[in-house]
Design a protein around this motif. Sequence first.
Motif, PDB file in Angstrom:
ATOM      1  N   GLU A  62       1.337  -1.332  -0.299  1.00 59.33           N
ATOM      2  CA  GLU A  62       0.310   0.470  -0.035  1.00 59.33           C
ATOM      3  C   GLU A  62       0.792   1.431  -0.045  1.00 59.33           C
ATOM      4  OE1 GLU A  62      -3.901   1.715  -0.110  1.00 59.33           O
ATOM      5  OE2 GLU A  62      -3.642  -0.203   0.404  1.00 59.33           O
ATOM      6  N   LYS A  63       0.599   2.140  -0.673  1.00 57.24           N
ATOM      7  CA  LYS A  63       1.099   3.625  -0.654  1.00 57.24           C
ATOM      8  C   LYS A  63       1.032   4.608   0.813  1.00 57.24           C
ATOM      9  CE  LYS A  63       2.868   2.723  -5.030  1.00 57.24           C
ATOM     10  NZ  LYS A  63       4.299   2.544  -5.215  1.00 57.24           N
ATOM     11  N   ILE A  64       1.663   4.963   0.856  1.00 55.85           N
ATOM     12  CA  ILE A  64       1.704   6.089   2.212  1.00 55.85           C
ATOM     13  C   ILE A  64       2.259   7.304   1.843  1.00 55.85           C
ATOM     14  CG2 ILE A  64       3.339   5.048   3.625  1.00 55.85           C
ATOM     15  CD1 ILE A  64       1.828   4.728   6.158  1.00 55.85           C
ATOM     16  N   HIS A  65       1.451   8.157   2.879  1.00 54.42           N
ATOM     17  CA  HIS A  65       2.254  10.092   2.277  1.00 54.42           C
ATOM     18  C   HIS A  65       2.535  10.661   3.417  1.00 54.42           C
ATOM     19  CE1 HIS A  65       2.362  13.650   0.959  1.00 54.42           C
ATOM     20  NE2 HIS A  65       2.088  13.690   1.315  1.00 54.42           N
ATOM     21  N   LEU A  66       3.225  10.986   3.744  1.00 60.26           N
ATOM     22  CA  LEU A  66       2.461  11.909   5.475  1.00 60.26           C
ATOM     23  C   LEU A  66       2.602  13.256   5.432  1.00 60.26           C
ATOM     24  CD1 LEU A  66       3.837  11.499   8.617  1.00 60.26           C
ATOM     25  CD2 LEU A  66       6.027  12.541   7.699  1.00 60.26           C
ATOM     26  N   LYS A  67       2.173  13.486   5.288  1.00 60.81           N
ATOM     27  CA  LYS A  67       1.130  14.568   5.263  1.00 60.81           C
ATOM     28  C   LYS A  67       1.859  15.532   6.790  1.00 60.81           C
ATOM     29  CE  LYS A  67      -2.994  15.601   4.077  1.00 60.81           C
ATOM     30  NZ  LYS A  67      -3.567  15.919   3.092  1.00 60.81           N
ATOM     31  N   TYR A  68       2.044  15.550   7.885  1.00 60.81           N
ATOM     32  CA  TYR A  68       2.728  16.438   8.219  1.00 60.81           C
ATOM     33  C   TYR A  68       2.951  15.591   9.953  1.00 60.81           C
ATOM     34  CZ  TYR A  68      -1.890  17.531   9.698  1.00 60.81           C
ATOM     35  OH  TYR A  68      -3.201  17.629  10.073  1.00 60.81           O
ATOM     36  N   LYS A  69       3.538  16.375  10.602  1.00 64.00           N
ATOM     37  CA  LYS A  69       3.896  15.619  12.172  1.00 64.00           C
ATOM     38  C   LYS A  69       3.300  16.595  13.303  1.00 64.00           C
ATOM     39  CE  LYS A  69       8.424  13.398  11.294  1.00 64.00           C
ATOM     40  NZ  LYS A  69       9.600  12.965  11.088  1.00 64.00           N
ATOM     41  N   ALA A  70       3.135  16.739  14.424  1.00 62.81           N
ATOM     42  CA  ALA A  70       2.739  17.527  15.322  1.00 62.81           C
ATOM     43  C   ALA A  70       3.733  17.683  15.111  1.00 62.81           C
ATOM     44  CB  ALA A  70       2.173  16.992  16.353  1.00 62.81           C
ATOM     45  N   PRO A  71       3.958  19.271  15.984  1.00 59.78           N
ATOM     46  CA  PRO A  71       4.709  20.596  16.438  1.00 59.78           C
ATOM     47  C   PRO A  71       5.758  19.708  17.270  1.00 59.78           C
ATOM     48  CG  PRO A  71       2.620  21.963  16.539  1.00 59.78           C
ATOM     49  CD  PRO A  71       2.159  20.459  16.108  1.00 59.78           C
ATOM     50  N   MET A  72       5.576  18.971  18.003  1.00 62.93           N
ATOM     51  CA  MET A  72       5.900  18.933  18.759  1.00 62.93           C
ATOM     52  C   MET A  72       6.840  16.898  18.919  1.00 62.93           C
ATOM     53  SD  MET A  72       7.159  20.420  21.298  1.00 62.93           S
ATOM     54  CE  MET A  72       7.832  19.697  22.848  1.00 62.93           C
ATOM     55  N   GLY A  73       6.481  16.998  17.575  1.00 60.50           N
ATOM     56  CA  GLY A  73       6.774  15.628  16.525  1.00 60.50           C
ATOM     57  C   GLY A  73       6.139  14.470  16.603  1.00 60.50           C
ATOM     58  N   ASP A  74       5.364  14.425  17.455  1.00 63.52           N
ATOM     59  CA  ASP A  74       3.919  13.173  17.477  1.00 63.52           C
ATOM     60  C   ASP A  74       2.308  13.828  17.682  1.00 63.52           C
ATOM     61  OD1 ASP A  74       3.281  11.234  18.305  1.00 63.52           O
ATOM     62  OD2 ASP A  74       4.226  10.780  20.414  1.00 63.52           O
ATOM     63  N   PRO A  75       1.367  13.131  17.006  1.00 59.69           N
ATOM     64  CA  PRO A  75       1.955  12.360  16.321  1.00 59.69           C
ATOM     65  C   PRO A  75       1.720  12.807  14.959  1.00 59.69           C
ATOM     66  CG  PRO A  75      -0.876  12.946  16.517  1.00 59.69           C
ATOM     67  CD  PRO A  75       0.327  14.068  17.713  1.00 59.69           C
ATOM     68  N   TYR A  76       2.453  12.056  14.127  1.00 64.29           N
ATOM     69  CA  TYR A  76       2.148  11.551  12.589  1.00 64.29           C
ATOM     70  C   TYR A  76       0.543  11.969  12.032  1.00 64.29           C
ATOM     71  CZ  TYR A  76       7.034  10.442  13.205  1.00 64.29           C
ATOM     72  OH  TYR A  76       8.727  10.604  13.492  1.00 64.29           O
ATOM     73  N   CYS A  77       0.589  12.935  10.786  1.00 63.93           N
ATOM     74  CA  CYS A  77      -0.510  11.956  10.068  1.00 63.93           C
ATOM     75  C   CYS A  77      -0.583  11.861   8.549  1.00 63.93           C
ATOM     76  CB  CYS A  77      -0.862  13.910   9.835  1.00 63.93           C
ATOM     77  SG  CYS A  77      -2.822  13.569   8.908  1.00 63.93           S
ATOM     78  N   VAL A  78      -0.834  10.227   8.628  1.00 67.57           N
ATOM     79  CA  VAL A  78      -0.667   9.989   6.876  1.00 67.57           C
ATOM     80  C   VAL A  78      -2.177   9.919   6.414  1.00 67.57           C
ATOM     81  CG1 VAL A  78       1.299   8.609   8.149  1.00 67.57           C
ATOM     82  CG2 VAL A  78      -0.763   7.498   8.310  1.00 67.57           C
ATOM     83  N   PHE A  79      -1.312   9.720   5.186  1.00 68.77           N
ATOM     84  CA  PHE A  79      -2.599   9.401   4.194  1.00 68.77           C
ATOM     85  C   PHE A  79      -2.185   7.697   3.718  1.00 68.77           C
ATOM     86  CE2 PHE A  79      -4.574   9.352  -0.118  1.00 68.77           C
ATOM     87  CZ  PHE A  79      -6.459  10.131   0.464  1.00 68.77           C
ATOM     88  N   VAL A  80      -3.413   7.182   3.651  1.00 68.29           N
ATOM     89  CA  VAL A  80      -2.954   6.047   3.233  1.00 68.29           C
ATOM     90  C   VAL A  80      -4.393   5.070   2.916  1.00 68.29           C
ATOM     91  CG1 VAL A  80      -3.151   4.797   5.371  1.00 68.29           C
ATOM     92  CG2 VAL A  80      -1.965   3.662   3.560  1.00 68.29           C
ATOM     93  N   ALA A  81      -4.492   4.299   2.095  1.00 71.83           N
ATOM     94  CA  ALA A  81      -5.777   4.078   1.486  1.00 71.83           C
ATOM     95  C   ALA A  81      -7.241   4.838   1.463  1.00 71.83           C
ATOM     96  CB  ALA A  81      -5.952   2.546   2.793  1.00 71.83           C
ATOM     97  N   GLY A  82      -6.414   5.577   1.235  1.00 71.97           N
ATOM     98  CA  GLY A  82      -8.573   6.583   0.691  1.00 71.97           C
ATOM     99  C   GLY A  82      -8.327   7.041   1.827  1.00 71.97           C
ATOM    100  N   TYR A  83      -7.298   7.529   2.792  1.00 70.06           N
ATOM    101  CA  TYR A  83      -7.651   8.159   4.543  1.00 70.06           C
ATOM    102  C   TYR A  83      -6.829   8.229   5.159  1.00 70.06           C
ATOM    103  CZ  TYR A  83      -7.290   3.886   6.935  1.00 70.06           C
ATOM    104  OH  TYR A  83      -6.655   2.364   7.314  1.00 70.06           O
TER     105      TYR A  83
END
Length: 70
Positions: free
Chosen positions: A30-51
């Motif tokens: 599956e393809k995965i895209h890291l949209k952004y990390k929170a300002p303190m580096g945790d959590p991560y927001c990823v886009f995968v499988a259409g969401y």
Amino acid sequence: MESGDSGEILELVEGPMQVKLLEMGLIPGEKIHLKYKAPMGDPYCVFVAGYQLALGKDIAESILLKERSR
């Protein structure tokens, strides 16, 4: 990965969250895209499988990628 990077999931490190991640669509190939990390580096927001999905840093680091690109 840095914000904006994409890749393909190679495998998930074996652990207590492995089955849950598979159920959420984080499957090898599956393809995965890291949209952004929170300002303190945790959590991560990823886009995968259409969401979008928020993952804690420790869980995100258990996802092994095949390739990286911007």
